[in-house]
Design a protein around this motif. Structure first.
Motif, PDB file in Angstrom:
ATOM      1  N   MET B 239       0.833  -1.208   0.000  1.00 40.48           N
ATOM      2  CA  MET B 239       0.000   0.000   0.000  1.00 40.48           C
ATOM      3  C   MET B 239       0.856   1.240   0.000  1.00 40.48           C
ATOM      4  N   TYR B 240       0.404   2.244  -0.716  1.00 35.48           N
ATOM      5  CA  TYR B 240       1.094   3.531  -0.689  1.00 35.48           C
ATOM      6  C   TYR B 240       0.071   4.645  -0.884  1.00 35.48           C
ATOM      7  N   ALA B 241       0.095   5.625  -0.007  1.00 38.50           N
ATOM      8  CA  ALA B 241      -0.784   6.795  -0.097  1.00 38.50           C
ATOM      9  C   ALA B 241      -2.249   6.409  -0.326  1.00 38.50           C
ATOM     10  N   GLY B 242      -2.735   5.450   0.455  1.00 33.10           N
ATOM     11  CA  GLY B 242      -4.153   5.117   0.409  1.00 33.10           C
ATOM     12  C   GLY B 242      -4.565   4.200  -0.714  1.00 33.10           C
ATOM     13  N   LYS B 243      -3.587   3.690  -1.472  1.00 32.56           N
ATOM     14  CA  LYS B 243      -3.934   2.779  -2.564  1.00 32.56           C
ATOM     15  C   LYS B 243      -3.035   1.557  -2.528  1.00 32.56           C
ATOM     16  N   ILE B 244      -3.533   0.461  -3.079  1.00 28.65           N
ATOM     17  CA  ILE B 244      -2.660  -0.698  -3.230  1.00 28.65           C
ATOM     18  C   ILE B 244      -1.909  -0.539  -4.551  1.00 28.65           C
ATOM     19  N   VAL B 245      -0.570  -0.476  -4.472  1.00 26.28           N
ATOM     20  CA  VAL B 245       0.200  -0.215  -5.688  1.00 26.28           C
ATOM     21  C   VAL B 245       0.704  -1.502  -6.328  1.00 26.28           C
ATOM     22  N   GLU B 246       0.862  -2.555  -5.487  1.00 24.26           N
ATOM     23  CA  GLU B 246       1.257  -3.833  -6.077  1.00 24.26           C
ATOM     24  C   GLU B 246       0.638  -4.956  -5.280  1.00 24.26           C
ATOM     25  N   TYR B 247       0.225  -5.994  -5.998  1.00 23.81           N
ATOM     26  CA  TYR B 247      -0.479  -7.092  -5.364  1.00 23.81           C
ATOM     27  C   TYR B 247      -0.001  -8.372  -6.000  1.00 23.81           C
ATOM     28  N   GLY B 248       0.316  -9.354  -5.186  1.00 22.75           N
ATOM     29  CA  GLY B 248       0.749 -10.611  -5.774  1.00 22.75           C
ATOM     30  C   GLY B 248       1.119 -11.604  -4.709  1.00 22.75           C
ATOM     31  N   SER B 249       1.608 -12.773  -5.135  1.00 24.99           N
ATOM     32  CA  SER B 249       2.053 -13.755  -4.166  1.00 24.99           C
ATOM     33  C   SER B 249       3.339 -13.246  -3.531  1.00 24.99           C
ATOM     34  N   ASP B 289       0.722  14.591   0.429  1.00 28.23           N
ATOM     35  CA  ASP B 289      -0.246  15.142   1.356  1.00 28.23           C
ATOM     36  C   ASP B 289      -1.628  14.612   0.994  1.00 28.23           C
ATOM     37  N   LEU B 290      -2.221  13.820   1.889  1.00 24.40           N
ATOM     38  CA  LEU B 290      -3.516  13.214   1.553  1.00 24.40           C
ATOM     39  C   LEU B 290      -4.696  14.175   1.767  1.00 24.40           C
ATOM     40  N   PHE B 291      -4.407  15.398   2.225  1.00 21.94           N
ATOM     41  CA  PHE B 291      -5.442  16.436   2.221  1.00 21.94           C
ATOM     42  C   PHE B 291      -5.758  16.805   0.771  1.00 21.94           C
ATOM     43  N   ALA B 292      -4.702  16.799  -0.060  1.00 20.52           N
ATOM     44  CA  ALA B 292      -4.874  17.104  -1.476  1.00 20.52           C
ATOM     45  C   ALA B 292      -4.020  16.130  -2.278  1.00 20.52           C
ATOM     46  N   PRO B 293      -4.530  14.918  -2.485  1.00 16.14           N
ATOM     47  CA  PRO B 293      -3.742  13.900  -3.183  1.00 16.14           C
ATOM     48  C   PRO B 293      -3.395  14.345  -4.602  1.00 16.14           C
ATOM     49  N   PRO B 294      -2.223  13.956  -5.068  1.00 20.97           N
ATOM     50  CA  PRO B 294      -1.799  14.377  -6.413  1.00 20.97           C
ATOM     51  C   PRO B 294      -2.728  13.818  -7.496  1.00 20.97           C
ATOM     52  N   ALA B 295      -2.773  14.524  -8.628  1.00 24.44           N
ATOM     53  CA  ALA B 295      -3.651  14.099  -9.726  1.00 24.44           C
ATOM     54  C   ALA B 295      -3.193  12.771 -10.308  1.00 24.44           C
ATOM     55  N   GLY B 296      -1.881  12.600 -10.388  1.00 23.37           N
ATOM     56  CA  GLY B 296      -1.362  11.388 -11.015  1.00 23.37           C
ATOM     57  C   GLY B 296      -1.044  10.316  -9.991  1.00 23.37           C
ATOM     58  N   CYS B 297       0.056   9.620 -10.228  1.00 22.31           N
ATOM     59  CA  CYS B 297       0.483   8.551  -9.338  1.00 22.31           C
ATOM     60  C   CYS B 297       0.988   9.153  -8.026  1.00 22.31           C
ATOM     61  N   GLY B 298       0.597   8.567  -6.883  1.00 22.80           N
ATOM     62  CA  GLY B 298       0.982   9.082  -5.583  1.00 22.80           C
ATOM     63  C   GLY B 298       2.482   9.015  -5.345  1.00 22.80           C
ATOM     64  N   TYR B 299       3.158   8.092  -6.010  1.00 17.20           N
ATOM     65  CA  TYR B 299       4.574   7.866  -5.769  1.00 17.20           C
ATOM     66  C   TYR B 299       5.447   8.712  -6.695  1.00 17.20           C
ATOM     67  N   CYS B 300       4.784   9.369  -7.653  1.00 20.68           N
ATOM     68  CA  CYS B 300       5.457  10.092  -8.726  1.00 20.68           C
ATOM     69  C   CYS B 300       6.634  10.959  -8.260  1.00 20.68           C
ATOM     70  N   SER B 301       6.398  11.765  -7.174  1.00 21.35           N
ATOM     71  CA  SER B 301       7.437  12.717  -6.788  1.00 21.35           C
ATOM     72  C   SER B 301       8.680  12.044  -6.205  1.00 21.35           C
ATOM     73  N   ARG B 302       8.575  10.768  -5.810  1.00 24.60           N
ATOM     74  CA  ARG B 302       9.721  10.090  -5.214  1.00 24.60           C
ATOM     75  C   ARG B 302      10.281   9.010  -6.141  1.00 24.60           C
ATOM     76  N   CYS B 303       9.618   8.817  -7.279  1.00 27.93           N
ATOM     77  CA  CYS B 303       9.938   7.670  -8.128  1.00 27.93           C
ATOM     78  C   CYS B 303      11.089   7.990  -9.081  1.00 27.93           C
ATOM     79  N   PRO B 304      12.131   7.153  -9.071  1.00 24.79           N
ATOM     80  CA  PRO B 304      13.262   7.406  -9.984  1.00 24.79           C
ATOM     81  C   PRO B 304      12.904   7.167 -11.456  1.00 24.79           C
ATOM     82  N   TYR B 305      11.789   6.493 -11.707  1.00 23.31           N
ATOM     83  CA  TYR B 305      11.406   6.185 -13.091  1.00 23.31           C
ATOM     84  C   TYR B 305      10.262   7.057 -13.586  1.00 23.31           C
ATOM     85  N   ALA B 306       9.930   8.110 -12.810  1.00 25.91           N
ATOM     86  CA  ALA B 306       8.740   8.900 -13.139  1.00 25.91           C
ATOM     87  C   ALA B 306       8.819   9.488 -14.544  1.00 25.91           C
TER      88      ALA B 306
END
Lengths: 311, 348
Positions: B239-249, B289-306
């Motif tokens: 889970m990240y920022a209120g969403k499940i970002v990856e799911y699997g075994s 900030d979950l008061f105003a979640p970003p429009a795109g991916c929540g991880y975007c600002s920290r993601c090296p592959y953004a």
């Protein structure tokens, strides 16, 4: 546990001894003399009294005589009221004060716990605001004002209805006791309400209440089994001092409601410099309070399992 | 997750949570704590929900249990179905109570999660009396048996003691005994070992696994400890920022990590394998900030592959294979990247 109680009783005796000593020397430093008053006293009476208390002896000898009499449970004879033993005065009038005090404490504790829990349940809603407003009044208005006001309203009520709902003053039946007990316990109840409210709010947001919810325990059972007992602990702690406050505060209420309690004699004795009565009642009240505090501490050991009564 | 349903046609999942959204009203505004969470749990399986503090994992399970204080909390959308019956906002399902009977729950700090003025045995017996109509006597006998089941020595003596006479590990065992008293089909464990030291942690986890084998219950395990996940989980939801970002075994998550956040978590975790030793790389920045979640991916600002698109619109959930899926634009069918090769092959 028995050892603990014995230890506390022993400490209690030391406390009472301190109180007695302090009162004794305080009395000796008050200007005046118990034998100089308006009432004529025969030479024989005077000589007898002087002999009994060693009033012509040095202070140290008088102190020893005082302690010896105290150990025998003899508080002596009143200097002002002829032929009345202090023991008799206490025996006759303390039960009245005690009944009034116990009734007030019961009233204050049940009211405090009830209103405190209620305000916490209705937090930030009308019942909460209303009760908390009354609580501020109860804490800040002195008891003689409340006593006078309550008498006034009783008079109005009785005249309005044409019969006596509750007597305005005096002593004798349960009806006589209700109003003074209410007035006497009011400020303590207000204080306990505040304490209970904050303690209840703390308990409500505690982890173990959440656990109880997760177990599917119904709200009423959560309230009685989980919240109440934990929230009541701080209230039990202050009950000892509260009893002290009520018994000492009783003087005023007893005077206003014309109740023949011990408090009135205490106040009169101080005014008339009735040496033996002052000493006797002070030591007696001291011993009573020490006893109540020990009692509350022992009770606390039963209410909170974390408190161990091992010495 | 949707992928899960396809292969469990024969036996539908025990609990299916779909599009769960939870908000909290605060003085600073509305926090969107959970923003559309989907997962499912099967009987006898363990689902681990992993994520850093404040990602909404506890809120998710507390919503299912109806433990969200409302107000300020509010479940604004979604469903949670236990054996096909909706349980969100309800207290009973098919005549049975949910809390304590169908679903048991244990908490992070056993020291504060038990009533300090109530005997341990009475606390364990309480759900039996409330849900199963046990008499006081039978309930306390059963409480002792449950304590024994939780491997507490001298159970009958222990049942008469108070929480302050127990150690942290013992208390967590008692909590487990309590949560399992009515034989629930699901045990929710909200960071059950976070407050315990490492050896006790292992014992508690083993106990949970043993009891799961004996009773066939499902476990939903909330944790931020990947070590615990590896030991316990059949399935993992990151889970990240209120969403499940990856799911699997568990294998998918550890050996075929598909979301950059999962990869980041793994790189931030110490290892005792000398061959794979590396300098720990913390994920820089902080969650949005979950008061105003970003429009795109929540991880975007920290993601090296953004990429450009990551900040513009939220990624959809991309199935990779079997149960494995990730909410990341890198796995969009048009990205041209072969699933599972992203961080382990020469895709980039």
């Amino acid at each position: 546990m028995l050892l603990y109680i014995l230890k506390r009783v022993f400490q209690g005796f030391i406390t009472v001894w301190f109180i007695a000593t302090a009162t004794f020397f305080a009395m000796h430093n008050v200007p005046g003399d118990p034998l100089t008053n308006d009432r004529a006293m025969t030479e024989t009476t005077r000589a007898n009294l002087e002999a009994k208390y060693g009033l012509d002896e040095p202070v140290s000898t008088q102190y020893l005589i005082f302690l010896r009499n105290l150990a025998r449970g003899d508080f002596g004879i009143s200097f002002v009221q002829e032929n009345r033993e202090v023991n008799d005065i206490i025996r006759e009038h303390f039960p009245v004060s005690a009944i009034l005090g116990v009734l007030s404490v019961v009233f204050a504790a049940t009211g405090g716990v009830l209103f405190g829990a209620l305000t916490a349940l209705y937090r930030n809603r009308l019942p909460d605001y209303l009760i908390m407003f009354l609580v501020i009044l109860g804490i800040s208005v002195p008891s003689f004002v409340v006593a006078a006001l309550s008498q006034l309203s009783l008079v109005s009520l009785n005249t309005l209805l044409g019969f006596t709902v509750l007597p305005v003053a005096g002593w004798g039946t349960v009806m006589h006791m209700l109003m003074p007990a209410l007035v006497l316990g009011l400020s303590t109840m207000a204080y306990l309400t505040r304490l209970m409210r904050s303690s209840m709010l703390e308990v409500t947001s505690s982890d173990y209440v959440r656990t109880a919810k997760s177990k599917g325990v119904p709200p009423t059972r959560i309230f009685t089994r989980h919240q109440l007992r934990n929230a009541i602990l701080p209230v039990v702690t202050v009950l000892g001092p509260a009893i002290a406050a009520i018994t000492t505060g009783g003087f005023v209420v007893e005077l206003v409601f014309a109740i023949p309690g011990l408090g009135r004699y205490f106040v009169e004795a101080v005014q008339q410099l009735d040496y033996t009565v002052i000493m006797g009642t002070t030591v007696f009240y001291g011993a009573f309070l020490v006893f109540m505090v020990i009692l509350v501490d022992v009770v606390y050991g039963f209410v909170d399992p974390r408190v161990s009564l091992d010495a | 997750m949707t992928a899960n349903k396809e292969d469990t046609n024969v036996r539908p999942s025990l609990l299916i949570v779909e599009d769960l959204q939870v908000e909290f009203d605060t003085y600073g505004g509305t926090v969107q704590a959970v923003r559309g969470v989907n997962f499912s749990v099967d009987q006898g399986q363990t689902l681990a929900i992993v994520g850093e503090s404040g990602c909404g994992k506890s809120v998710t399970v507390q919503s299912i249990m109806g433990l969200i204080p409302a107000p300020p909390g509010r479940i604004i959308a979604g469903s949670a179905r236990l054996r096909g019956h909706e349980i969100l906002g309800r207290k009973t399902v098919g005549g049975g109570e949910i809390r304590g009977a169908e679903i048991g729950m244990i908490f992070q700090d056993p020291m504060t999660s038990l009533n300090p003025t109530m005997k341990i045995g009475d606390q364990i017996a309480e759900p039996l009396k409330v849900h199963r109509g046990y008499s006081a006597r039978n309930a306390s006998l059963e409480a002792v048996r449950l304590l024994e089941l939780s491997r507490i020595p001298e159970a009958s003596k222990r049942a008469r003691q108070y929480p302050f006479e127990f150690s942290g590990g013992m208390l967590q065992r008692a909590m487990i005994a309590m949560a399992l008293s009515c034989k629930p089909s699901i045990l929710i464990a909200d960071e059950p070992t976070t407050a315990l030291d490492v050896t006790i942690q292992a014992q508690i986890l083993d106990l949970m696994l043993e009891l799961q084998k004996e009773t066939g219950m499902a476990i939903i395990l909330i944790t931020h400890d990947l070590g615990v996940v590896a030991r316990m989980a059949d399935e993992v939801a990151v889970m990240y920022a209120g969403k499940i970002v990856e799911y699997g075994s568990a294998n998918d998550i550890f050996y075929r990590s598909a979301h950059p956040y999962t990869v980041g978590l793994k790189e931030a975790m110490p290892t005792n394998d000398p061959a794979r030793q590396h300098e720990l790389k913390p994920i820089s920045g902080s969650p949005p900030d979950l008061f105003a979640p970003p429009a795109g991916c929540g991880y975007c600002s920290r993601c090296p592959y953004a990429m450009q698109i990551c900040s513009e619109s939220p990624p959809q959930n991309n199935g990779l294979h079997d149960h494995h899926s990730a909410s990341c634009w890198l796995h969009h069918p048009r990205s041209g990247i072969k699933p599972d090769t992203l961080f382990f092959g020469d895709a980039l």
